[in-house]
Design a protein around this motif. Structure first.
Motif, PDB file in Angstrom:
ATOM      1  N   VAL A   1      16.101  42.860  37.745  1.00 33.39           N
ATOM      2  CA  VAL A   1      17.072  43.756  38.356  1.00 33.39           C
ATOM      3  C   VAL A   1      16.471  45.154  38.496  1.00 33.39           C
ATOM      4  O   VAL A   1      15.674  45.581  37.664  1.00 33.39           O
ATOM      5  N   SER A   2      16.865  45.862  39.553  1.00 33.81           N
ATOM      6  CA  SER A   2      16.354  47.214  39.803  1.00 33.81           C
ATOM      7  C   SER A   2      17.201  48.247  39.062  1.00 33.81           C
ATOM      8  O   SER A   2      18.344  47.973  38.674  1.00 33.81           O
ATOM      9  N   ARG A   3      16.655  49.426  38.899  1.00 31.45           N
ATOM     10  CA  ARG A   3      17.406  50.538  38.285  1.00 31.45           C
ATOM     11  C   ARG A   3      18.675  50.823  39.067  1.00 31.45           C
ATOM     12  O   ARG A   3      19.735  51.060  38.491  1.00 31.45           O
TER      13      ARG A   3
ATOM     14  N   VAL B   1      21.316  48.282  38.292  1.00 32.29           N
ATOM     15  CA  VAL B   1      21.870  48.508  36.954  1.00 32.29           C
ATOM     16  C   VAL B   1      22.862  49.665  37.014  1.00 32.29           C
ATOM     17  O   VAL B   1      23.974  49.575  36.488  1.00 32.29           O
ATOM     18  N   SER B   2      22.456  50.754  37.673  1.00 32.47           N
ATOM     19  CA  SER B   2      23.337  51.922  37.788  1.00 32.47           C
ATOM     20  C   SER B   2      24.607  51.586  38.551  1.00 32.47           C
ATOM     21  O   SER B   2      25.697  52.039  38.198  1.00 32.47           O
ATOM     22  N   ALA B   3      24.491  50.767  39.595  1.00 32.44           N
ATOM     23  CA  ALA B   3      25.668  50.391  40.379  1.00 32.44           C
ATOM     24  C   ALA B   3      26.627  49.547  39.543  1.00 32.44           C
ATOM     25  O   ALA B   3      27.844  49.745  39.593  1.00 32.44           O
TER      26      ALA B   3
ATOM     27  N   ILE C   1      17.029  53.251  30.804  1.00 40.65           N
ATOM     28  CA  ILE C   1      15.996  52.259  31.115  1.00 40.65           C
ATOM     29  C   ILE C   1      14.656  52.706  30.547  1.00 40.65           C
ATOM     30  O   ILE C   1      13.905  51.901  29.988  1.00 40.65           O
ATOM     31  N   ARG C   2      14.342  54.002  30.657  1.00 40.50           N
ATOM     32  CA  ARG C   2      13.102  54.512  30.054  1.00 40.50           C
ATOM     33  C   ARG C   2      13.090  54.276  28.549  1.00 40.50           C
ATOM     34  O   ARG C   2      12.089  53.835  27.977  1.00 40.50           O
ATOM     35  N   THR C   3      14.212  54.561  27.890  1.00 43.20           N
ATOM     36  CA  THR C   3      14.309  54.371  26.440  1.00 43.20           C
ATOM     37  C   THR C   3      14.125  52.907  26.067  1.00 43.20           C
ATOM     38  O   THR C   3      13.376  52.584  25.138  1.00 43.20           O
TER      39      THR C   3
ATOM     40  N   HIS D   1      11.276  48.944  41.686  1.00 45.47           N
ATOM     41  CA  HIS D   1      10.771  48.288  40.481  1.00 45.47           C
ATOM     42  C   HIS D   1      11.879  47.424  39.886  1.00 45.47           C
ATOM     43  O   HIS D   1      13.026  47.842  39.808  1.00 45.47           O
ATOM     44  N   LEU D   2      11.510  46.249  39.461  1.00 43.59           N
ATOM     45  CA  LEU D   2      12.457  45.329  38.835  1.00 43.59           C
ATOM     46  C   LEU D   2      12.185  45.283  37.339  1.00 43.59           C
ATOM     47  O   LEU D   2      11.046  45.439  36.900  1.00 43.59           O
ATOM     48  N   TYR D   3      13.231  45.038  36.564  1.00 42.71           N
ATOM     49  CA  TYR D   3      13.117  45.008  35.104  1.00 42.71           C
ATOM     50  C   TYR D   3      13.631  43.690  34.560  1.00 42.71           C
ATOM     51  O   TYR D   3      14.535  43.071  35.130  1.00 42.71           O
TER      52      TYR D   3
END
Length: 191
Positions: free
Chosen positions: A112-114, A117-119, A129-131, A150-152
């Protein structure tokens, strides 16, 4: 009347050695330091030994040691328990509710992209996400072919921390969803 301008001065030998040794990740040989600092090897060797003795005499929290053919700063042995607590406390810290929400979205929707996730969360999740990435719970999983975002995905460490063999062991979310969610969100969450 103009005041004289101080010319920048070169740092001394000891300060130069300290500055170099602060940024290395492996021991540096005396000959290498001598070449970089354009000083005789014997002078550099004497300065290194004097610095090491000074740090020990002052009871500093670090040592300057000659190891593996070079010199490097190390944590003083007597400070090991404090350093260990510092390092492990960061690993033991609990996740915030924002981090848990973000981790759940990544776990159930990966990759999933940032932005996605935010949406889903309804707030910007970049910092969280950085943490989670720094803590080793999620990692980059390539790029979306359409948006190049970028996907996570979760990591093996995530599974280990939750005691799961694989993602199939994640609990079903449907029983925990509110009754008044729109159908498109329910379908999205159950896939």
């Amino acid at each position: 009347m103009d005041e004289p301008v101080d010319e920048p001065t070169e740092p001394g030998l000891r300060a130069s050695i300290e500055a170099i040794l602060l940024v290395v990740d492996e021991p540096v040989a005396e000959v290498t330091l001598a070449q970089i600092l354009e000083r005789p090897r014997r002078e550099v060797a004497d300065a290194l030994r004097a610095l090491a003795a000074e740090y020990t005499a002052q009871g500093r929290g670090f040592d300057l040691r000659e190891i593996a053919g070079g010199w490097r700063f190390y944590t003083r042995e007597s400070c090991a328990p404090v350093v260990e607590r510092f390092v492990t406390d960061g690993q033991q810290a609990r996740l915030t509710s924002a981090a848990l929400e973000t981790l759940a979205v990544v776990a159930y929707r990966q990759p999933v992209s940032r932005a996605r996730v935010s949406a889903i969360r309804g707030v910007n999740s970049d910092g969280v996400i950085r943490t989670l990435t720094l803590r080793g719970l999620i990692e980059e999983a390539g790029q979306d072919p359409e948006s190049q975002a970028h996907l996570y995905r979760t990591t093996g460490y995530f599974l280990e921390r939750l005691g799961l063999r694989d993602l199939d062991e994640l609990p079903d979310l449907a029983p925990y969803l509110p009754d008044d969610l729109p159908d498109d969100i329910i379908e999205e969450k159950s896939t």
